[in-house]
Design a protein around this motif. Structure first.
Motif, PDB file in Angstrom:
ATOM      1  N   UNK A 155      -9.597 172.202  39.419  1.00 30.20           N
ATOM      2  CA  UNK A 155     -10.472 173.309  39.820  1.00 30.20           C
ATOM      3  C   UNK A 155     -10.668 173.277  41.329  1.00 30.20           C
ATOM      4  N   UNK A 156     -10.961 174.435  41.887  1.00 28.35           N
ATOM      5  CA  UNK A 156     -11.156 174.571  43.319  1.00 28.35           C
ATOM      6  C   UNK A 156     -12.565 174.119  43.697  1.00 28.35           C
ATOM      7  N   UNK A 157     -12.706 173.476  44.846  1.00 31.01           N
ATOM      8  CA  UNK A 157     -14.016 173.055  45.352  1.00 31.01           C
ATOM      9  C   UNK A 157     -14.715 174.244  46.006  1.00 31.01           C
ATOM     10  N   UNK A 158     -16.032 174.238  45.994  1.00 33.24           N
ATOM     11  CA  UNK A 158     -16.817 175.307  46.613  1.00 33.24           C
ATOM     12  C   UNK A 158     -16.738 175.178  48.131  1.00 33.24           C
ATOM     13  N   UNK A 159     -16.399 176.274  48.852  1.00 33.33           N
ATOM     14  CA  UNK A 159     -16.305 176.194  50.309  1.00 33.33           C
ATOM     15  C   UNK A 159     -17.667 176.032  50.988  1.00 33.33           C
ATOM     16  N   UNK A 160     -18.746 176.465  50.357  1.00 30.52           N
ATOM     17  CA  UNK A 160     -20.082 176.318  50.944  1.00 30.52           C
ATOM     18  C   UNK A 160     -20.659 174.930  50.691  1.00 30.52           C
ATOM     19  N   UNK A 161     -20.562 174.452  49.465  1.00 26.57           N
ATOM     20  CA  UNK A 161     -21.180 173.171  49.086  1.00 26.57           C
ATOM     21  C   UNK A 161     -20.315 171.978  49.475  1.00 26.57           C
ATOM     22  N   UNK A 162     -19.015 172.162  49.551  1.00 31.67           N
ATOM     23  CA  UNK A 162     -18.110 171.092  49.955  1.00 31.67           C
ATOM     24  C   UNK A 162     -17.480 170.389  48.773  1.00 31.67           C
ATOM     25  N   UNK A 163     -16.826 169.280  49.079  1.00 35.05           N
ATOM     26  CA  UNK A 163     -16.114 168.504  48.067  1.00 35.05           C
ATOM     27  C   UNK A 163     -17.104 167.948  47.038  1.00 35.05           C
ATOM     28  N   UNK A 164     -16.693 167.908  45.804  1.00 38.33           N
ATOM     29  CA  UNK A 164     -17.539 167.362  44.741  1.00 38.33           C
ATOM     30  C   UNK A 164     -18.276 168.417  43.948  1.00 38.33           C
ATOM     31  N   UNK A 165     -18.323 169.652  44.433  1.00 33.75           N
ATOM     32  CA  UNK A 165     -18.927 170.765  43.693  1.00 33.75           C
ATOM     33  C   UNK A 165     -17.805 171.740  43.395  1.00 33.75           C
ATOM     34  N   UNK A 166     -17.488 171.896  42.123  1.00 35.08           N
ATOM     35  CA  UNK A 166     -16.352 172.709  41.716  1.00 35.08           C
ATOM     36  C   UNK A 166     -16.783 174.113  41.316  1.00 35.08           C
ATOM     37  N   UNK A 167     -15.856 175.059  41.466  1.00 36.78           N
ATOM     38  CA  UNK A 167     -16.086 176.435  41.041  1.00 36.78           C
ATOM     39  C   UNK A 167     -15.752 176.566  39.560  1.00 36.78           C
ATOM     40  N   UNK A 168     -16.608 177.254  38.833  1.00 35.33           N
ATOM     41  CA  UNK A 168     -16.373 177.518  37.412  1.00 35.33           C
ATOM     42  C   UNK A 168     -15.309 178.603  37.286  1.00 35.33           C
ATOM     43  N   UNK A 169     -14.420 178.458  36.341  1.00 38.51           N
ATOM     44  CA  UNK A 169     -13.347 179.427  36.109  1.00 38.51           C
ATOM     45  C   UNK A 169     -13.764 180.404  35.017  1.00 38.51           C
ATOM     46  N   UNK A 170     -13.838 181.685  35.378  1.00 38.06           N
ATOM     47  CA  UNK A 170     -14.080 182.759  34.424  1.00 38.06           C
ATOM     48  C   UNK A 170     -12.835 183.628  34.396  1.00 38.06           C
ATOM     49  N   UNK A 171     -12.755 184.572  33.466  1.00 35.62           N
ATOM     50  CA  UNK A 171     -11.524 185.363  33.372  1.00 35.62           C
ATOM     51  C   UNK A 171     -11.332 186.299  34.559  1.00 35.62           C
ATOM     52  N   UNK A 172     -12.418 186.748  35.203  1.00 34.72           N
ATOM     53  CA  UNK A 172     -12.295 187.675  36.318  1.00 34.72           C
ATOM     54  C   UNK A 172     -12.841 187.145  37.643  1.00 34.72           C
ATOM     55  N   UNK A 173     -13.353 185.890  37.658  1.00 35.64           N
ATOM     56  CA  UNK A 173     -13.943 185.357  38.881  1.00 35.64           C
ATOM     57  C   UNK A 173     -14.045 183.839  38.844  1.00 35.64           C
TER      58      UNK A 173
END
Length: 49
Positions: free
Chosen positions: A18-36
């Motif tokens: 999963x991709x890391x959040x650009x605002x929070x930094x490493x260790x916080x991942x983005x949740x995968x939804x079907x459209x976002x």
């Protein structure tokens, strides 16, 4: 989702699934939804095309 689901181990290398959040930094991942992809911590959202 368990932490082990965010990483893929092959041999001696580790790959993030999963991709890391650009605002929070490493260790916080983005949740995968079907459209976002979205961050549950700060609310950052990327829409898929």
């Amino acid at each position: 989702m368990a932490v082990k689901d965010y990483y893929k181990v092959s041999g001696d290398s580790i790959e993030r699934t999963h991709q890391a959040c650009p605002r929070c930094g490493e260790g916080v991942f983005l949740a995968e939804h079907k459209d976002r992809r979205s961050c549950g911590k700060c609310g950052y959202t990327e829409f898929k095309k």
